[in-house]
Every structure is written in structure tokens, then in C-alpha cells.
Design a protein around this motif. Structure first.
Motif, short mmCIF file in Angstrom:
data_model
loop_
_atom_site.label_atom_id
_atom_site.label_comp_id
_atom_site.label_asym_id
_atom_site.label_seq_id
_atom_site.Cartn_x
_atom_site.Cartn_y
_atom_site.Cartn_z
N SER A 349 -9.62 46.33 -43.24
CA SER A 349 -9.84 45.05 -42.22
C SER A 349 -8.29 44.54 -41.93
O SER A 349 -8.02 44.21 -40.85
N LYS A 352 -6.57 47.15 -39.55
CA LYS A 352 -7.10 46.88 -38.33
C LYS A 352 -6.85 45.66 -37.62
O LYS A 352 -6.42 45.53 -36.48
N GLU A 357 -6.97 44.95 -33.80
CA GLU A 357 -8.36 44.91 -33.58
C GLU A 357 -8.97 43.42 -33.94
O GLU A 357 -8.22 42.77 -34.45
N ASN A 358 -10.07 42.92 -33.22
CA ASN A 358 -10.79 41.64 -33.50
C ASN A 358 -11.25 41.63 -34.84
O ASN A 358 -12.40 41.69 -34.94
#
Length: 491
Positions: A349, A352, A357-358
Motif C-alpha cells: 500500500s 501504491k 493510487e488512491n
């Protein structure tokens, strides 16, 4: 102890044009803790499945024991871990299961949670425990480390090191050193079984290859010298033979018997030299059949004007409003940061979030403006289509892309196949080759070595050492991380 004997094993996949194995023979004991190594696509997984009786083949596999193949097909993954273990090893006692889990530092409470809700590492440990309880057969373990974090790999290596016998496929050098006492190497031309761990086998393999290279050079020089000698001797014989019918300077005719005898001796010497050449050529042709050469790769990193590439200040990664991890780090130009932490702590995460990325988070994330990033994802399951389509999708030079794949031991035959048909290791090579084609300020790689063979791992290590790109990555291979990372950030 029993013996597992393989004789004249020949196997080819349906529709395939080349045999994966061709008249292969070897013999091992069931108390060997055997590590299987070899290039991607050389048949390591196939060998385990042949032993487990999953494919038809020619030749014979003889053993008094039956086999159990890991990973198991668990079916409905919504069941609890305990229910899955009951189906996998129905004769195991609860205390046996709990004992095996405790050896891997696993809380037995996870057995009563849905299996698909467990992390990849927890699932791996639960299924490994099933291999060594009840009346299960001889364990065939296929790449168990791909979902294990660093601590998990150490725990599982220690766990397997206490077991009596198994066959294990893994590309993690430190992991193999921690748990095996024999190596089965699937080489380019043969299969060899050696006593010792990976490091001792690899050192011996390299020593043998160095000796063969030295002998090869010596034979090349010897053949060249003998060929010159044979040509000279043959020319002298022809010249001497032609003098049989000539006239000497004194006006007398040549002694044909003497000249003929001299010519025959010279021809015999030439024939002897030619025989020595043939023997040297034959000896030379038997050398270097197993040589593993890793061609040098190239990378095209962009120079970033900014000294500070990225910074995470008091950042919390959240899942459903709950904090999964907290992280603080500063990524400066030229650094190579390895993110470390247990399975499920949020390493992927963080990557990302870095690529835009959200991802739900709190705190401040700074990323230098105009930053060009090359990203390699952890998962490759969705890769489909031809290599040409893949190159067009990512706007990379197709010729360069395929050249890099060839240098990573990719066969030309694979170029015409759909990527979806590739092995996991081959897919990972495709993703890495694409990243190497991309000029970027920052390379973000999420477990890039999963399923990658040892030689490719060393090849990537050498590349990074030579070109020193700015990187942030997640990788649990301890040898790779030690060779590559300039800093480690623990989540």
C-alpha cells in the motif's frame, strides 16, 4: 529410510515440441532434505508433479512411499483453516496440528478464521503444517516462500530444518541454506544430486565450471597447434612423395624405396596428429554443457534535479478507517530503500500510494514534481496477450524489450505464445524487462523476485550495482536485499 529412484524419465507436455525431461535418471533417499534448483522453465514444478503422479510419462519412478504435493488444492476458501485441514489431513489429531503451528510461531486461533481472510504467509504456514501430520506422504514442497515475509522465511526454514525428509523447490538462497542438506540441480544438460546446502553446491558448481573453462581454453590452443603441425607434416609428406620420380643435383635418380619409406613415415605422423586432434575435439565438446552465463543487462535511469525524491511524514496506512501501519522516511536521490515488515502490514500500500493510487491514509506525502516512475506490481495473474501487444501498451521499444528477455534466458519459442500461458517466473521476467526498458527517475518494485530463478536474481543484483538507480522496493530475499538496499525502512 526408503529410496526414490527415477529411471529414463521422459516427459513432454501435450502439444509441446520439446521434452521437458529426456531419459533422466537419478536416485535419492527419503531422509534427504532435498532442495531443487534450476532456471525458470527447466521443469522443477513439473518434476514434483510427476513424482506426485499428476502426469503420465515414459520411464519409471520407483518408491515405497507415497507423496503429498504442496500447495494443496483447498477448494472452498471461505471455510475456516481448521475445516480445510480436516479435509486435507482427516486423520490428524488436533494436538498434532497445534504442535506443528507452534513450531512456526503461529497462533492456533487463526485456524478458526476464514481461510481466505488469512494473509498469504498464514495460509502457507497452515498448509505446511498439514504436510507433516497424520498419515500424509513424503512432502513435495513447491516454492513456499513467495508469500512469506522475512521473519516468516526464517521461521519456516528452521521448521523444515528439523524435519526428516522432503523435496523443496525454492529460489531463495538463504532459505535453502537454512533447511536443506542435499541439492538436486536441474542443469542445462543433466540432473545432478549433491550433498550439502545451496551455497556449498553453488561454490562447487562454479569451481567445476571454472576448471572446464580453463581446460576448454587449453584444448583450443592444443587443437590449433596440432592442426598446424598436421598441415606441415602432410605438406612435407606430399613434397617428399613427389620427389620419388625426380633427379638429384648429382644427376642420379632418387632412391624410390628410401623416399617412399620417408614419405610413409611422414604420412603416418600426420595421421597420428589428426587422431589426436579428433580426440581433443571430442574432449572439448563434452565441456561447458552446463555453463550458466548471465549476460549483462542495462538500465536507463533519468537524472532527477531534485535531491529529495519523496517523503512520508507521520503517514498512517488505513484499511476501513483502521490504521494498518505507520511510516516515516525520506527518499533521496540515489537511495535504494527496502521496505520491511510482516505480511499484511501495508508495504504494498505504501508503494501504491507513492505511485499515485488512491490509498486511504493520514499524514503528509511529498513526491517531487515531474517525477517519472517505473512500477512492477507484485501480482502477475492478469497478464495476457502477446509480447508485441504488451510492448505497445507500455510504449516501450519492442526490439529492446525482447533483447532483454533473451538476456534473461527467455527462449525465442516463448515469443509466439500468449503471456497468459507463461509460468509465474516467466511472467515476472516480462514485467521486469518492461521496467528495464523504461527510463525513470524512480523504480518502484513490489516483490520483483517472486518465482525468479537464482541466476536471474544475481543478474538483477549486478545490474543495480552497476547503474545505481533510485529505488524503493519490497523484497523478502535476504541475500538480494543485503546486496541492493542502501537503507531499510521497517513498518
Amino acid at each position: 529410510m526408503s529410496v526414490i529412484e527415477v529411471k529414463n524419465l521422459t516427459f513432454c507436455y501435450e502439444g509441446g515440441t520439446e521434452n521437458v525431461f529426456d531419459n533422466v535418471s537419478f536416485r535419492i533417499d527419503s531422509d534427504h532434505k532435498l532442495g531443487v534448483v534450476g532456471r525458470n522453465g527447466k521443469g522443477k514444478t513439473t518434476l514434483l508433479k510427476l513424482l506426485a503422479g499428476m502426469y503420465e510419462y515414459r520411464g519409471s519412478i520407483t518408491s515405497s512411499t507415497r507423496f503429498s504435493y504442496f500447495p494443496y488444492d483447498v477448494g472452498d476458501r471461505s471455510r475456516t483453516g481448521y475445516e480445510i485441514l480436516q479435509s486435507v489431513c482427516p486423520f490428524a489429531e488436533d494436538w498434532e496440528i497445534f504442535r506443528e503451528l507452534s513450531y512456526m510461531n503461529v497462533d492456533p486461533d487463526i485456524l478458526f478464521r476464514p481461510f481466505d481472510g488469512l494473509s498469504g504467509g498464514e495460509q502457507t504456514k497452515v498448509l505446511l503444517a498439514a504436510l507433516f501430520v497424520g498419515e500424509n506422504g513424503f512432502p513435495l514442497i513447491d516454492e513456499p516462500t513467495n508469500h512469506l515475509d522475512g521473519d516468516g522465511r526464517i521461521a519456516v526454514a528452521e521448521y523444515l530444518g528439523r524435519k526428516k525428509g522432503f523435496i523443496l523447490v525454492s529460489h531463495d538462497r538463504a532459505f535453502l541454506d537454512g533447511c536443506v542438506d542435499h541439492i538436486l540441480a536441474i542443469n542445462r544438460s543433466d540432473i545432478e544430486v549433491c550433498c550439502g546446502n545451496f551455497s556449498s553446491w553453488f561454490e562447487n558448481f562454479n569451481r567445476c565450471q571454472a576448471l572446464e573453462r580453463a581446460k576448454n581454453e587449453r584444448l583450443k590452443k592444443e587443437i590449433f597447434r596440432l592442426e598446424q603441425s598436421a598441415r606441415r607434416t602432410s605438406a612435407w609428406a606430399d613434397k617428399t612423395e613427389s620427389g620419388k620420380y625426380g633427379v638429384q643435383s648429382s644427376g642420379l635418380k632418387a632412391d624410390r624405396g628410401f623416399v617412399g619409406h620417408k614419405s610413409a613415415k611422414l604420412m603416418k605422423r600426420a595421421k597420428t596428429t589428426e587422431a589426436r586432434i579428433e580426440k581433443a575435439v571430442e574432449e572439448k565438446s563434452a565441456l561447458l554443457k552446463n555453463t550458466e552465463s548471465c549476460d549483462s543487462l542495462k538500465l536507463f535511469p533519468l537524472s532527477c534535479r531534485a535531491e529529495r525524491i519523496a517523503e512520508f511524514s507521520d503517514v498512517s496506512i488505513c484499511y476501513g478507517g483502521k490504521t494498518a501501519c505507520e511510516v516515516d522516511f525520506e527518499l533521496m536521490r540515489g537511495m535504494r530503500i527496502a521496505l520491511d515488515g510482516c505480511n499484511g502490514c501495508g508495504k504494498s500500500s505504501v508503494l501504491k500510494l507513492l505511485i499515485g493510487e488512491n490509498i486511504e491514509h493520514k499524514g503528509k506525502v511529498f513526491i517531487a514534481s515531474g517525477l517519472k516512475i517505473s512500477y512492477v506490481a507484485q501480482q502477475t495473474d492478469g497478464m495476457r496477450g502477446s509480447l508485441s501487444d504488451y510492448a505497445r501498451e507500455y510504449n516501450i521499444d519492442e526490439t529492446l524489450f525482447k533483447t532483454i528477455l533473451r538476456k534473461m534466458d527467455f527462449s525465442r519459442e516463448l515469443f509466439i505464445h500468449d503471456i497468459g500461458e507463461y509460468s509465474q517466473g516467466q511472467k515476472k521476467k516480462v514485467a521486469l524487462a518492461r521496467s528495464l526498458c523504461e527510463s525513470a527517475h524512480l523504480y518502484v518494485w513490489d516483490e520483483p523476485l517472486n518465482y525468479l530463478d537464482v541466476y536471474s536474481r544475481m543478474q538483477i543484483e549486478k545490474l543495480i550495482a552497476e547503474f545505481a538507480p533510485t529505488m524503493i522496493f519490497v523484497e523478502h530475499d535476504a541475500a538480494f536485499r543485503t546486496a541492493v538496499a542502501t537503507a531499510v525502512v521497517r513498518l
